[in-house]
Design an enzyme around this catalytic site. Sequence first.
Site, PDB file in Angstrom:
ATOM      1  N   GLU A   1      55.746  22.172 -31.503  1.00 31.56           N
ATOM      2  CA  GLU A   1      54.589  21.610 -32.593  1.00 31.56           C
ATOM      3  C   GLU A   1      54.675  22.203 -33.785  1.00 31.56           C
ATOM      4  O   GLU A   1      55.243  23.311 -34.059  1.00 31.56           O
ATOM      5  CB  GLU A   1      53.260  21.896 -32.165  1.00 31.56           C
ATOM      6  CG  GLU A   1      52.091  21.254 -32.350  1.00 31.56           C
ATOM      7  CD  GLU A   1      50.766  21.675 -31.985  1.00 31.56           C
ATOM      8  OE1 GLU A   1      49.742  20.922 -32.006  1.00 31.56           O
ATOM      9  OE2 GLU A   1      50.641  22.649 -31.025  1.00 31.56           O
TER      10      GLU A   1
ATOM     11  N   ASP B   1      49.073  16.331 -35.452  1.00 36.37           N
ATOM     12  CA  ASP B   1      48.038  14.911 -35.270  1.00 36.37           C
ATOM     13  C   ASP B   1      47.283  14.972 -36.562  1.00 36.37           C
ATOM     14  O   ASP B   1      47.707  15.495 -37.663  1.00 36.37           O
ATOM     15  CB  ASP B   1      47.251  15.552 -34.000  1.00 36.37           C
ATOM     16  CG  ASP B   1      46.145  16.481 -34.184  1.00 36.37           C
ATOM     17  OD1 ASP B   1      45.213  16.531 -35.007  1.00 36.37           O
ATOM     18  OD2 ASP B   1      46.262  17.451 -33.308  1.00 36.37           O
TER      19      ASP B   1
ATOM     20  N   ASP C   1      63.819  21.495 -28.104  1.00 38.19           N
ATOM     21  CA  ASP C   1      63.816  20.606 -29.336  1.00 38.19           C
ATOM     22  C   ASP C   1      63.573  19.362 -29.021  1.00 38.19           C
ATOM     23  O   ASP C   1      64.326  18.344 -29.181  1.00 38.19           O
ATOM     24  CB  ASP C   1      64.962  20.970 -30.124  1.00 38.19           C
ATOM     25  CG  ASP C   1      64.772  20.201 -31.483  1.00 38.19           C
ATOM     26  OD1 ASP C   1      63.982  19.989 -31.958  1.00 38.19           O
ATOM     27  OD2 ASP C   1      65.984  20.018 -32.154  1.00 38.19           O
TER      28      ASP C   1
ATOM     29  N   HIS D   1      57.050  18.510 -32.528  1.00 37.40           N
ATOM     30  CA  HIS D   1      55.837  17.166 -32.327  1.00 37.40           C
ATOM     31  C   HIS D   1      55.007  17.295 -33.469  1.00 37.40           C
ATOM     32  O   HIS D   1      54.241  18.182 -33.886  1.00 37.40           O
ATOM     33  CB  HIS D   1      55.170  18.129 -31.430  1.00 37.40           C
ATOM     34  CG  HIS D   1      53.875  17.478 -30.652  1.00 37.40           C
ATOM     35  ND1 HIS D   1      54.143  16.408 -29.795  1.00 37.40           N
ATOM     36  CD2 HIS D   1      52.496  17.602 -31.251  1.00 37.40           C
ATOM     37  CE1 HIS D   1      52.519  15.978 -29.522  1.00 37.40           C
ATOM     38  NE2 HIS D   1      51.902  16.688 -30.527  1.00 37.40           N
TER      39      HIS D   1
END
Length: 587
Positions: A564, A185, A555, A510
């Site tokens: 992630e 993120d 995946d 991710h």
Amino acid sequence: MRVSLIILLLLATKLVNGQSLSTNIRLNQVGFYPNAVKVAVIVHDAGASTAPGKFQLMTPDHKKVVFTGTLSGPKQNQISGKVSQFADFSAFKQKGTYILAVPGLGHSYPVEIRPDVHRAVAIGALKGFYYQRVSTELPARYAGKWARPAGHPDTRVLIHPSAVSPGRPVGTVISSPRGWYDAGDYNKYIVNSGITVGTLLSLYEDFPAYAKSFDTNIPETGNAVPDLLDEVLWNLRWMLTMQDPADGGVYHKLTNPSFDGMVMPDKATKDRYVIQKSITATLDFAAVLAQASRVFKQYNKALPGLSDSCRTAAVKAWKWAEQNPNAVYRQNEMNTQFDPDVVTGSYEDRDASDEWVWAALELYVTTKDDAYYTAAKLKFDEKLSLPSWNQVRLLGYYTLARFANEVTPLGKQGSESVKKQLLAFADDLIQGTDQQAYGTVMGKSARDYIWGSSAVAANQGIALVQAYNLTKDGRYLRFALTNLDYLLGRNATGYSLLTGFGDKPVMNPHHRPSVADGITEPVPGLLSGGPNGNAPKQDKCPGYTATSADEMLLDDSCSYASNEIAINWNAPLVYLAAAIEALQTKL
Ligand SMILES: [Ca+2]
Ligand SMILES: [Ca+2]
């Protein structure tokens, strides 16, 4: 007619020789050193019978067999129940590219044998940090097709109501640019930065010559500072802005109240806050800045004053910690008292005893002040735990052992016990590895397959490199290499867990930029978190088919619990790959 006949003949040959690609042959997809141990693992279904057959190493055109070996007896996988056999081709030392073929099964991905075979991995994993840089454009010259505009200038960051202090009332705006995006993120977390930067600085301290030997093609390449340290500086300069100059306390994180969507960083423009000072963030900061002060002392000419600033910041953070030992970060509790509520990664850790040890030992080794050593209150009878973001004791132990000959008599004496403990820990790690289904240190226990298991593998590798550094016993290194093999394909998932490396790397981590940039290949040099037994429950991403923890990787970018990326997972891989490269002749 003739063409189809040839095709038929080729197909027949393939079937007869069993020479089609088999993904049941699991090996390090990047390659092998000529003089080191070289093992591929052949995996069979549970209950399959396994005759001790032959395997062959041959040229990629299948024309010439260069080595023939015998498969090992069966090894039972304690986690999945599957059966595996080893194809050990260590005796073959010829440089080149080959395939490994098992009659009746098929052949492997290409097998590369050459010196320096993991150099690109070490460089690539470090370059992964460049792609995570906040507050700067990534031009094509450095980022290739993953070029992108700058995101998050972070020059207008608000003091969250949880973080106010006399000099910084609600509504105060501070500038807190740079740093690395983390955890897939766009937020910046001090606790995670702590172990990450500590690990990268330890690589420099353990292998300075090697750390100086590689460039990563970043804007700072060619300056007077090794690129490893230039990259560290991008985050360190941000960390320095996270300390309240009035009292020395360090904000837990810089974040939006809630996560951004899967958009590019320049499209994510929500308000950003620094959140509540915490004991763990402040102690991690003290540790890292004390270590940085040592490292950057050697670069006083290129970076005048930096070393001293780091030391001052570390001491100031320590003093705040002494006065605020109970400042534990509890996000939900904070949200009941302050607005806006914050729901991003909480990095909550109620046990700061290990953070005290790490900070105290780094400050001690930097300042040689016995008071810090005493404050570490080392007990030599506790069980050691592998480093992770919330358990950093060993980072302090590594440092004390590393500088055992440069500290005061008090610390020197303690370092003897610490070394013994570290070696016992390493011996425990390698115990029984040869009997494992994949012959890797990673995966002896299903408990290794937690969220971010790839970092477990990499940190086990580092612990073994530390044991090598203390003893010069090549056995530790050979076991460390098994975990690098694990990360690059010798594992139950069949993937290379590093984006951009290997024949079957993960493709859909991710990671917001990799999802949003419209480019098929993910940003390279990022380590997937890896298989996690609880992932389906944790991220509820549809599509898991695996039934055992060691295979539980999906995946897919929605699988944040198994796929992630995070800076604290990449850093130990950089360390492990670089250390193995630096020591490749000792394997
Ligand atoms: Ca440089
Ligand atoms: Ca802790």
